[in-house]
Write an enzyme that holds these catalytic residues in place. Structure first.
Site, short mmCIF file in Angstrom:
data_model
loop_
_atom_site.label_atom_id
_atom_site.label_comp_id
_atom_site.label_asym_id
_atom_site.label_seq_id
_atom_site.Cartn_x
_atom_site.Cartn_y
_atom_site.Cartn_z
CB ALA A 192 59.51 40.12 23.12
CG ASN A 218 52.94 38.35 15.97
OD1 ASN A 218 54.03 37.74 15.71
ND2 ASN A 218 51.20 37.74 15.51
N GLY A 273 55.11 44.00 19.42
CA GLY A 273 55.47 44.55 20.10
C GLY A 273 57.33 44.07 19.30
CB VAL A 311 49.64 49.01 21.04
CG1 VAL A 311 49.31 48.52 20.28
CG2 VAL A 311 50.75 50.26 20.48
CG HIS A 322 40.72 50.73 18.28
ND1 HIS A 322 40.91 51.09 16.51
CD2 HIS A 322 41.73 49.86 18.46
CE1 HIS A 322 41.68 49.84 16.05
NE2 HIS A 322 42.27 48.91 17.22
N1 APR Z 1 55.14 41.94 30.48
C1 APR Z 1 54.62 41.91 29.49
N2 APR Z 1 54.44 41.13 28.36
C2 APR Z 1 53.11 40.38 28.56
C3 APR Z 1 52.92 40.14 29.62
C4 APR Z 1 53.23 40.82 30.69
N3 APR Z 1 52.69 41.03 31.81
N4 APR Z 1 52.04 39.22 29.55
C5 APR Z 1 51.62 39.03 27.79
N5 APR Z 1 52.72 39.21 27.28
C6 APR Z 1 53.18 39.53 26.44
C7 APR Z 1 53.16 38.21 25.58
O1 APR Z 1 53.91 37.07 25.85
C8 APR Z 1 52.87 38.21 23.81
O2 APR Z 1 54.73 37.61 23.59
O3 APR Z 1 52.66 39.88 25.48
C9 APR Z 1 52.74 39.52 24.22
C10 APR Z 1 51.83 39.94 22.87
O4 APR Z 1 51.84 39.20 21.63
P1 APR Z 1 51.46 38.40 21.02
O5 APR Z 1 50.59 37.77 21.58
O6 APR Z 1 52.01 38.60 19.13
O7 APR Z 1 49.53 39.84 20.58
P2 APR Z 1 50.23 40.88 19.47
O8 APR Z 1 49.78 40.48 18.00
O9 APR Z 1 51.92 41.65 19.60
O10 APR Z 1 49.07 41.85 19.88
C11 APR Z 1 49.42 42.40 21.15
O11 APR Z 1 48.45 44.89 20.62
O12 APR Z 1 46.52 45.14 18.65
C12 APR Z 1 46.81 44.84 20.45
O13 APR Z 1 44.46 43.41 20.03
C13 APR Z 1 46.53 43.10 20.22
O14 APR Z 1 46.10 43.70 22.46
C14 APR Z 1 46.80 42.46 21.97
C15 APR Z 1 48.28 43.54 21.76
#
Ligand code: APR
Length: 309
Positions: A10, A12, A14, A119, A176
């Site tokens: 959840a 950015n 998500g 993703v 990618h």
């Molecule tokens: N289960 C669920 N959520 C998780 C887990 C897990 N085991 N581990 C980490 N997370 C959550 C984090 O708590 C965080 O809220 O995944 C989320 C990732 O969010 P951001 O740090 O904001 O990253 P974001 O920009 O959303 O990118 C996520 O997508 O584009 C790709 O390279 C990017 O791999 C990255 C992913």
């Protein structure tokens, strides 16, 4: 509309994906899952409270467990850590592989008939982890990369040509990463080959900017990576599946001989419909494009070989 779409992570990407899914009413319910307590619940509630204004009936909820996700039609996986400045997508490899493995085990148990859209980066390798851990057929595990890379390419071309983005048709294939393959030979502006409208030097500069498009955003943001365009791309794939649109979109798919390659996820033109991946389309490539695709495949195979499952 399908019954349920789950978005894992959840953050950015998500949260923006969940909001876009709801605004398009692609499912009756959108469930966001994250390990951080309160974040998915708070964001889900906030999004649901936008429903009366935006005018959607999709119920968005957030949770820390998988019970509420049970029986999802589609699961979009965005969990992981985002790329920081100076970090390549492959640097993320082992941390995100561990996270994706754990997520995929849960998805297998709770939503055994779902279609997974990966993703999390490095995308092609994370899709491989999900395929192996779930044992799902390749029709139900896809990676989101090509739609995003193509969107960047189309945006840059529209800007350079001063025309509508809607009139740019293009396809970016391959992994990618920096070895992705924007297909100039299949790039048209309302059917007009782009080579008739832009000189080679300008085109080459746009291709290069596309290849490094993700890094360009990371450099600006400093503490995270792109999420508006990535979430749009993931949602376009969901929409093609939910509405059985049979769209031809560049997606990372598990190859079993297509383009002369097997046993890896690579960005190729895919027909997406209600069953997920319905067909991989093999297009003719120039010798240069073939060589670039082979190089891109090597760049995907290398991290695949070091990931522990
Ligand atoms: N289960 C669920 N959520 C998780 C887990 C897990 N085991 N581990 C980490 N997370 C959550 C984090 O708590 C965080 O809220 O995944 C989320 C990732 O969010 P951001 O740090 O904001 O990253 P974001 O920009 O959303 O990118 C996520 O997508 O584009 C790709 O390279 C990017 O791999 C990255 C992913």
């Amino acid at each position: 509309m399908v019954n349920k779409i789950t978005v894992v992570g959840a953050g950015n990407v998500g949260a923006t994906t969940a909001q876009r899914l709801a605004e398009k009413e692609l499912a009756r319910q959108v469930v966001m899952v994250d390990v951080v307590e309160g974040i998915p619940q708070g964001k889900g509630l906030d999004q649901w409270e936008s429903a009366p204004i935006e005018g959607f009936d999709t119920r968005v909820i957030g949770t820390n467990g998988y019970q509420e996700t049970a029986g999802s039609d589609i699961v979009v996986i965005t969990a992981g850590i985002a790329r920081k400045p100076g970090m390549s997508r492959d640097d993320l490899l082992n941390t995100n592989a561990g996270i994706v493995k754990q997520v995929a085990e849960q998805v297998k148990k709770t939503s055994p008939n779902s279609i997974i859209i990966m993703v999390s980066n490095p995308l092609d390798v994370m899709a491989y982890v999900a395929l192996k851990v779930t044992g799902f057929p390749r029709e139900r595990v896809l990676g989101m990369a090509g739609v995003l890379d193509t969107a960047r390419y189309r945006a840059f071309l529209a800007e350079a040509l001063d025309v509508s983005v809607r009139d740019i048709q293009a396809m970016v294939l391959g992994g990618h990463g920096d070895t992705m393959v924007p297909l100039i030979s299949y790039t048209t502006v309302s059917g007009i080959p782009v080579t008739q409208l832009l000189d080679r030097a300008k085109l080459d500069a746009i291709v290069e900017r596309t290849r490094t498009g993700g890094g360009e955003i990371v450099k600006y943001l400093k503490t995270g990576s792109a999420y508006y365009a990535p979430s749009s791309a993931a949602v376009q794939m969901c929409e093609a599946i939910v509405r059985d649109q049979k769209r031809i979109l560049p997606c990372a798919a598990w190859l079993t001989g297509e383009y002369g390659m097997s046993g890896l996820f690579l960005g190729v033109p895919c027909k997406l419909g209600r069953k997920g991946l319905e067909r991989i389309i093999e297009v003719e490539l120039t010798a240069d494009e073939k060589a670039a695709l082979a190089k891109s495949a090597d760049a995907v195979r290398e991290p695949m070989s070091v990931v522990s499952l």
